[in-house]
Design an enzyme around this catalytic site. Structure first.
Site, PDB file in Angstrom:
ATOM      1  N   HIS A   1     -76.396 -15.035  24.724  1.00  0.00           N
ATOM      2  CA  HIS A   1     -76.068 -13.762  24.056  1.00  0.00           C
ATOM      3  C   HIS A   1     -76.744 -12.580  24.766  1.00  0.00           C
ATOM      4  O   HIS A   1     -77.187 -12.709  25.892  1.00  0.00           O
ATOM      5  CB  HIS A   1     -76.397 -13.838  22.569  1.00  0.00           C
ATOM      6  CG  HIS A   1     -75.872 -15.102  21.938  1.00  0.00           C
ATOM      7  ND1 HIS A   1     -74.554 -15.247  21.574  1.00  0.00           N
ATOM      8  CD2 HIS A   1     -76.478 -16.296  21.679  1.00  0.00           C
ATOM      9  CE1 HIS A   1     -74.379 -16.490  21.095  1.00  0.00           C
ATOM     10  NE2 HIS A   1     -75.524 -17.137  21.152  1.00  0.00           N
TER      11      HIS A   1
ATOM     12  N   HIS B   1     -80.690 -21.333  23.704  1.00  0.00           N
ATOM     13  CA  HIS B   1     -80.150 -20.767  22.456  1.00  0.00           C
ATOM     14  C   HIS B   1     -81.050 -21.093  21.280  1.00  0.00           C
ATOM     15  O   HIS B   1     -81.949 -21.927  21.372  1.00  0.00           O
ATOM     16  CB  HIS B   1     -78.743 -21.315  22.179  1.00  0.00           C
ATOM     17  CG  HIS B   1     -77.695 -20.717  23.056  1.00  0.00           C
ATOM     18  ND1 HIS B   1     -76.774 -19.798  22.613  1.00  0.00           N
ATOM     19  CD2 HIS B   1     -77.448 -20.898  24.380  1.00  0.00           C
ATOM     20  CE1 HIS B   1     -75.993 -19.430  23.620  1.00  0.00           C
ATOM     21  NE2 HIS B   1     -76.376 -20.088  24.706  1.00  0.00           N
TER      22      HIS B   1
ATOM     23  N   GLU C   1     -81.006 -13.701  17.642  1.00  0.00           N
ATOM     24  CA  GLU C   1     -81.043 -14.826  18.577  1.00  0.00           C
ATOM     25  C   GLU C   1     -81.194 -14.361  20.025  1.00  0.00           C
ATOM     26  O   GLU C   1     -81.947 -14.955  20.795  1.00  0.00           O
ATOM     27  CB  GLU C   1     -79.770 -15.684  18.425  1.00  0.00           C
ATOM     28  CG  GLU C   1     -79.864 -16.964  19.220  1.00  0.00           C
ATOM     29  CD  GLU C   1     -78.531 -17.664  19.423  1.00  0.00           C
ATOM     30  OE1 GLU C   1     -77.568 -17.347  18.709  1.00  0.00           O
ATOM     31  OE2 GLU C   1     -78.470 -18.520  20.310  1.00  0.00           O
TER      32      GLU C   1
ATOM     33  N   GLU D   1     -80.727 -25.985  21.889  1.00  0.00           N
ATOM     34  CA  GLU D   1     -80.763 -25.247  20.617  1.00  0.00           C
ATOM     35  C   GLU D   1     -82.167 -25.394  20.042  1.00  0.00           C
ATOM     36  O   GLU D   1     -82.536 -26.460  19.543  1.00  0.00           O
ATOM     37  CB  GLU D   1     -79.712 -25.804  19.646  1.00  0.00           C
ATOM     38  CG  GLU D   1     -78.267 -25.521  20.053  1.00  0.00           C
ATOM     39  CD  GLU D   1     -77.802 -24.093  19.728  1.00  0.00           C
ATOM     40  OE1 GLU D   1     -78.624 -23.248  19.320  1.00  0.00           O
ATOM     41  OE2 GLU D   1     -76.583 -23.839  19.884  1.00  0.00           O
TER      42      GLU D   1
HETATM   43 ZN   LIG Z   1     -76.358 -19.082  20.626  1.00  0.00          ZN
END
Ligand SMILES: [Zn+2]
Length: 242
Positions: free
Chosen positions: A10, A77, A24, A142
């Site tokens: 992102h 992420h 995030e 993640e």
């Molecule tokens: Zn993400």
């Protein structure tokens, strides 16, 4: 030297998941930078897909890695959607090589998470663009859940992130067999060259001693002492009377 692309997920107009006052994109960027710093102790070329809070397309991220002929792509992420803990993804059609690298990396990182009290959600597969369109083995990590209070308490803790970055960097080094960077010995600093270098064979102290021996000066002088006109005139007059 191997090349690793670190991809902070992102950025810019795309904040990614949000929760508990966190975005995030910011967490991903902070953690990615820390991973890059930790990788500096290994012989590896680290390429970041973004080095600021800017929006970057998924295909652009892959292009950066493909253009650089990178050896590995690691996307960072933070999870969301009501859960807790750590999980990793490789492409659904990933081969054995990609799975092996991910296996070593995942296990190293999971050890750290388990020690910190978080569950290992497992080694997963997904048809994500950054995993599918990269020419080299790729992984997406993640790191905890941004919408979970317990997880975000740790995500706000700089020393937790720093150690996590160390675990990710160590996992990458083990998985990709990165040699430790051996610091080349620093060459000794050469002696400074004096600004008023004496002419070779010329010794000012000896010259002064000769004047004294010849009776042209009476007292001792250091080569750096200033000359006053009274002294100079006396020396010249002594010479004239010789
Ligand atoms: Zn993400």
């Amino acid at each position: 030297m191997k090349k690793i692309v670190i991809d902070p997920g992102h950025g810019g107009e795309d904040p990614g998941a949000t929760g508990n006052g966190l975005k995030e994109k910011d967490l991903n960027f902070e953690l990615s930078k820390m991973v890059a710093v930790k990788l500096a102790v290994y012989e590896v070329n680290v390429i970041m897909t973004r080095t600021a809070d800017v929006e970057l397309g998924l295909y652009e991220r892959c292009e950066i890695a493909n253009d650089a002929s990178a050896d590995y792509f690691c996307s960072i992420h933070t999870n969301a959607g009501g859960g807790t803990g750590f999980e990793s993804f490789v492409y659904t059609g990933a081969g054995e090589h990609t799975e092996n690298i991910r296996g070593i990396l995942h296990d190293k990182v999971a050890v750290y998470y388990k020690r910190a009290g978080f569950v290992d959600r497992g080694k997963k597969q997904a048809n994500y663009v950054v995993l599918r369109e990269t020419d080299m083995p790729a992984v997406l990590l993640e790191n905890l859940f941004i919408d979970n209070q317990k997880d975000t308490t740790k995500l706000r803790d700089v020393s937790f992130l720093d150690e996590l970055a160390g675990a990710i960097a160590g996992g990458l080094a083990a998985a990709l067999d990165l040699p430790a960077r051996i610091d080349k010995p620093v060459p000794p600093t050469p002696a400074p060259i004096p600004t008023s270098a004496p002419t070779p064979g010329w010794d000012p102290a000896t010259e002064i001693a000769r004047l004294k021996a010849d009776g042209l000066i009476k007292s001792d002088h250091q080569p750096g002492d200033p000359v006053v006109w009274g002294e100079l005139a006396t020396v010249i007059n002594r010479l004239r009377s010789k």
